[in-house]
Design an enzyme around this catalytic site. Structure first.
Site, short mmCIF file in Angstrom:
data_model
loop_
_atom_site.label_atom_id
_atom_site.label_comp_id
_atom_site.label_asym_id
_atom_site.label_seq_id
_atom_site.Cartn_x
_atom_site.Cartn_y
_atom_site.Cartn_z
N GLY A 193 -16.29 -2.05 -0.30
CA GLY A 193 -15.28 -1.99 0.74
C GLY A 193 -15.74 -1.64 2.12
N LYS B 196 -5.96 8.57 3.57
CA LYS B 196 -4.56 8.70 3.14
C LYS B 196 -4.29 10.15 2.74
CE LYS B 196 -4.08 4.13 0.95
NZ LYS B 196 -3.79 3.50 -0.36
N PHE C 1 -0.80 0.65 -0.02
CA PHE C 1 -1.94 -0.16 -0.40
C PHE C 1 -2.26 -1.13 0.72
CE2 PHE C 1 -4.23 -3.59 -2.49
CZ PHE C 1 -5.19 -2.86 -3.16
N ASP D 65 -10.01 -4.77 -0.44
CA ASP D 65 -9.58 -5.91 -1.23
C ASP D 65 -8.42 -5.60 -2.17
OD1 ASP D 65 -11.03 -5.94 -4.41
OD2 ASP D 65 -11.29 -4.28 -3.02
N ASP E 92 -8.51 7.93 -0.46
CA ASP E 92 -7.13 8.23 -0.85
C ASP E 92 -7.14 9.44 -1.77
OD1 ASP E 92 -8.03 6.72 -3.11
OD2 ASP E 92 -6.97 4.97 -2.39
N GLU F 245 -17.56 5.37 4.27
CA GLU F 245 -16.57 4.98 3.26
C GLU F 245 -15.45 4.20 3.93
OE1 GLU F 245 -15.84 4.13 0.34
OE2 GLU F 245 -15.57 5.99 -0.81
N ASP F 246 -14.94 3.20 3.25
CA ASP F 246 -13.84 2.41 3.82
C ASP F 246 -12.54 3.19 3.81
OD1 ASP F 246 -13.65 2.28 1.02
OD2 ASP F 246 -13.07 0.17 0.99
N ARG G 89 -10.89 -9.25 1.50
CA ARG G 89 -11.91 -8.51 2.25
C ARG G 89 -12.27 -9.18 3.57
NH1 ARG G 89 -14.13 -4.56 -1.01
NH2 ARG G 89 -14.27 -5.02 -3.23
#
Length: 179
Positions: free
Chosen positions: A48, A134, A155, A162, A106, A102-103, A168
């Site tokens: 990600g 998040k 989401f 993705d 959460d 990091e993408d 992506r």
């Protein structure tokens, strides 16, 4: 930005390409300032973070290296609760300044499970740079050094994120359409 369909779900615009790029450049400028006269090792978590990592790394103005690790905990739109390492870290990070890219954070479980492996190798310092956080979904708090956006517990896809492998390649970030 019109809504997009990825697999069987519709996603509505959330963050434009321009806003993302502006924030990434601002974050890179801050990291460049903080690591002046240092040579950090960026560790990007695949899959990600690859777009975010590339843009962040290109905008970093000092000397730096980059490496990649593959960790996963998602299947579909839900976290599985299990973190899988499929490509490990092969760099010696002892006494290095580490920036983990990091993408999205959460629940925090992926980094919660990965960070002890990093600290066991005795780096000089460790900071986390994340595109999206998040806070309402966080179960395993992690110390985030750099964050582009705090978002609600929705989401999202695009800009490296993705839904079952697709989406992506979108330049923008979209959130799952309610309903």
């Amino acid at each position: 930005m019109p809504a997009v369909k990825v697999r069987d779900k519709y996603f509505v615009p959330f963050l434009s390409e321009e806003i993302i790029q502006q924030k990434v450049k601002e974050l890179a400028a801050q990291i460049s300032f903080d690591y002046l006269n240092k040579r950090p090792l960026f560790i990007a978590i695949l899959n990600g973070s690859f777009m975010f990592a590339a843009d962040l790394f290109k905008s970093f103005t000092g000397d730096a290296e980059i490496s990649f690790i593959k960790l996963a905990s998602y299947k579909g739109t839900k976290s599985t609760g299990h973190v899988i390492t499929s490509i490990g870290l092969d760099n010696d990070i002892t006494d290095r300044d580490i920036i983990i890219i990091e993408d999205i954070i959460d629940t925090g479980k992926t980094l919660h499970n990965f960070l002890p492996q990093v600290f066991n190798q005795q780096p000089a310092s460790v900071k986390i740079a994340v595109l999206l956080h998040k806070p309402p979904a966080t179960v395993y708090p992690v110390d985030i050094g750099y964050c582009c956006f705090s978002i609600p517990d929705k989401f999202v896809v695009g800009y490296g994120l993705d839904y079952d492998g697709l989406g992506r390649n979108l330049k923008e970030i979209y959130q799952l359409q309610p309903g």
